[in-house]
Design a protein around this motif. Sequence first.
Motif, PDB file in Angstrom:
ATOM      1  N   GLY A  61       0.818  -1.216   0.000  1.00 16.62           N
ATOM      2  CA  GLY A  61       0.000   0.000   0.000  1.00 16.62           C
ATOM      3  C   GLY A  61       0.845   1.256   0.000  1.00 16.62           C
ATOM      4  O   GLY A  61       0.542   2.230  -0.692  1.00 16.62           O
ATOM      5  N   ASP A  62       1.926   1.239   0.780  1.00 18.70           N
ATOM      6  CA  ASP A  62       2.837   2.383   0.802  1.00 18.70           C
ATOM      7  C   ASP A  62       3.464   2.606  -0.573  1.00 18.70           C
ATOM      8  O   ASP A  62       3.600   3.754  -1.013  1.00 18.70           O
ATOM      9  CB  ASP A  62       3.956   2.158   1.824  1.00 18.70           C
ATOM     10  N   LEU A  63       3.845   1.526  -1.242  1.00 22.01           N
ATOM     11  CA  LEU A  63       4.429   1.657  -2.576  1.00 22.01           C
ATOM     12  C   LEU A  63       3.422   2.268  -3.547  1.00 22.01           C
ATOM     13  O   LEU A  63       3.771   3.156  -4.331  1.00 22.01           O
ATOM     14  CB  LEU A  63       4.923   0.300  -3.092  1.00 22.01           C
ATOM     15  N   MET A  64       2.169   1.830  -3.487  1.00 25.18           N
ATOM     16  CA  MET A  64       1.142   2.429  -4.349  1.00 25.18           C
ATOM     17  C   MET A  64       1.015   3.924  -4.077  1.00 25.18           C
ATOM     18  O   MET A  64       0.912   4.723  -5.003  1.00 25.18           O
ATOM     19  CB  MET A  64      -0.194   1.729  -4.155  1.00 25.18           C
ATOM     20  N   LYS A  65       1.029   4.300  -2.796  1.00 31.35           N
ATOM     21  CA  LYS A  65       0.893   5.701  -2.407  1.00 31.35           C
ATOM     22  C   LYS A  65       2.083   6.532  -2.916  1.00 31.35           C
ATOM     23  O   LYS A  65       1.902   7.627  -3.450  1.00 31.35           O
ATOM     24  CB  LYS A  65       0.792   5.816  -0.880  1.00 31.35           C
ATOM     25  N   VAL A  66       3.297   6.013  -2.766  1.00 30.59           N
ATOM     26  CA  VAL A  66       4.498   6.730  -3.222  1.00 30.59           C
ATOM     27  C   VAL A  66       4.483   6.892  -4.738  1.00 30.59           C
ATOM     28  O   VAL A  66       4.774   7.973  -5.266  1.00 30.59           O
ATOM     29  CB  VAL A  66       5.779   6.003  -2.757  1.00 30.59           C
ATOM     30  N   LEU A  67       4.133   5.820  -5.457  1.00 31.40           N
ATOM     31  CA  LEU A  67       4.098   5.914  -6.922  1.00 31.40           C
ATOM     32  C   LEU A  67       3.029   6.898  -7.385  1.00 31.40           C
ATOM     33  O   LEU A  67       3.225   7.613  -8.366  1.00 31.40           O
ATOM     34  CB  LEU A  67       3.884   4.536  -7.548  1.00 31.40           C
ATOM     35  N   GLU A  68       1.913   6.952  -6.682  1.00 28.44           N
ATOM     36  CA  GLU A  68       0.860   7.913  -7.037  1.00 28.44           C
ATOM     37  C   GLU A  68       1.340   9.346  -6.810  1.00 28.44           C
ATOM     38  O   GLU A  68       1.023  10.241  -7.592  1.00 28.44           O
ATOM     39  CB  GLU A  68      -0.413   7.635  -6.229  1.00 28.44           C
ATOM     40  N   LYS A  69       2.124   9.580  -5.746  1.00 28.14           N
ATOM     41  CA  LYS A  69       2.670  10.917  -5.505  1.00 28.14           C
ATOM     42  C   LYS A  69       3.704  11.288  -6.568  1.00 28.14           C
ATOM     43  O   LYS A  69       3.731  12.423  -7.048  1.00 28.14           O
ATOM     44  CB  LYS A  69       3.314  10.998  -4.125  1.00 28.14           C
ATOM     45  N   LEU A  70       4.583  10.339  -6.902  1.00 27.86           N
ATOM     46  CA  LEU A  70       5.629  10.602  -7.896  1.00 27.86           C
ATOM     47  C   LEU A  70       5.071  10.732  -9.309  1.00 27.86           C
ATOM     48  O   LEU A  70       5.470  11.615 -10.068  1.00 27.86           O
ATOM     49  CB  LEU A  70       6.670   9.478  -7.890  1.00 27.86           C
ATOM     50  N   ILE A  71       4.163   9.828  -9.654  1.00 30.75           N
ATOM     51  CA  ILE A  71       3.615   9.768 -11.016  1.00 30.75           C
ATOM     52  C   ILE A  71       2.109   9.541 -10.913  1.00 30.75           C
ATOM     53  O   ILE A  71       1.615   8.414 -10.970  1.00 30.75           O
ATOM     54  CB  ILE A  71       4.277   8.643 -11.838  1.00 30.75           C
ATOM     55  N   PRO A  72       1.347  10.611 -10.733  1.00 28.19           N
ATOM     56  CA  PRO A  72      -0.103  10.462 -10.594  1.00 28.19           C
ATOM     57  C   PRO A  72      -0.758   9.936 -11.874  1.00 28.19           C
ATOM     58  O   PRO A  72      -0.246  10.156 -12.974  1.00 28.19           O
ATOM     59  CB  PRO A  72      -0.594  11.871 -10.273  1.00 28.19           C
ATOM     60  N   VAL A  73      -1.868   9.249 -11.714  1.00 32.14           N
ATOM     61  CA  VAL A  73      -2.608   8.728 -12.869  1.00 32.14           C
ATOM     62  C   VAL A  73      -3.003   9.878 -13.793  1.00 32.14           C
ATOM     63  O   VAL A  73      -2.838   9.793 -15.005  1.00 32.14           O
ATOM     64  CB  VAL A  73      -3.854   7.931 -12.406  1.00 32.14           C
TER      65      VAL A  73
END
Length: 137
Positions: A61-73
């Motif tokens: 879940g943390d990885l999903m959150k970090v990737l969303e912050k770095l590269i949002p959909v």
Amino acid sequence: MDGYFGEIRVRTGSRIEFRNITSDVRRIVGESGVRSGIATVYTPHTTTAIFVNEDESGLRGDLMKVLEKLIPVEGGYQHDLVDDNAFAHLRSIIVSPSITIPIRDGRLMLGTWQSIFLAEFDGPRTRTVYVQVLGFR
């Protein structure tokens, strides 16, 4: 030196997910008969990636959150004018399409808490993972 090639097929169930494929890679290494060498795990898709880390739900879940912050959909990406999945391509680039793991005594040299994951960023789809094993029997 001997070589062995294996293939894993994975049907992902959601747009973004991290699938643990460690047991599949271990099976292929075992089939190879290689006792000392390396295994390269590679995905040929431009919207998937391979990584090694702990298989813990909070960390996923943390990885999903970090990737969303770095590269949002929704990032206003130029590629979205062609195909609505630019974020998936960009995430794949930063995570990487392959890893290489040493083999000793016929076993993957993963740490105690390490697992191998296929990262899906544009699913659900059927994905292929290639495993190339090189070494000595």
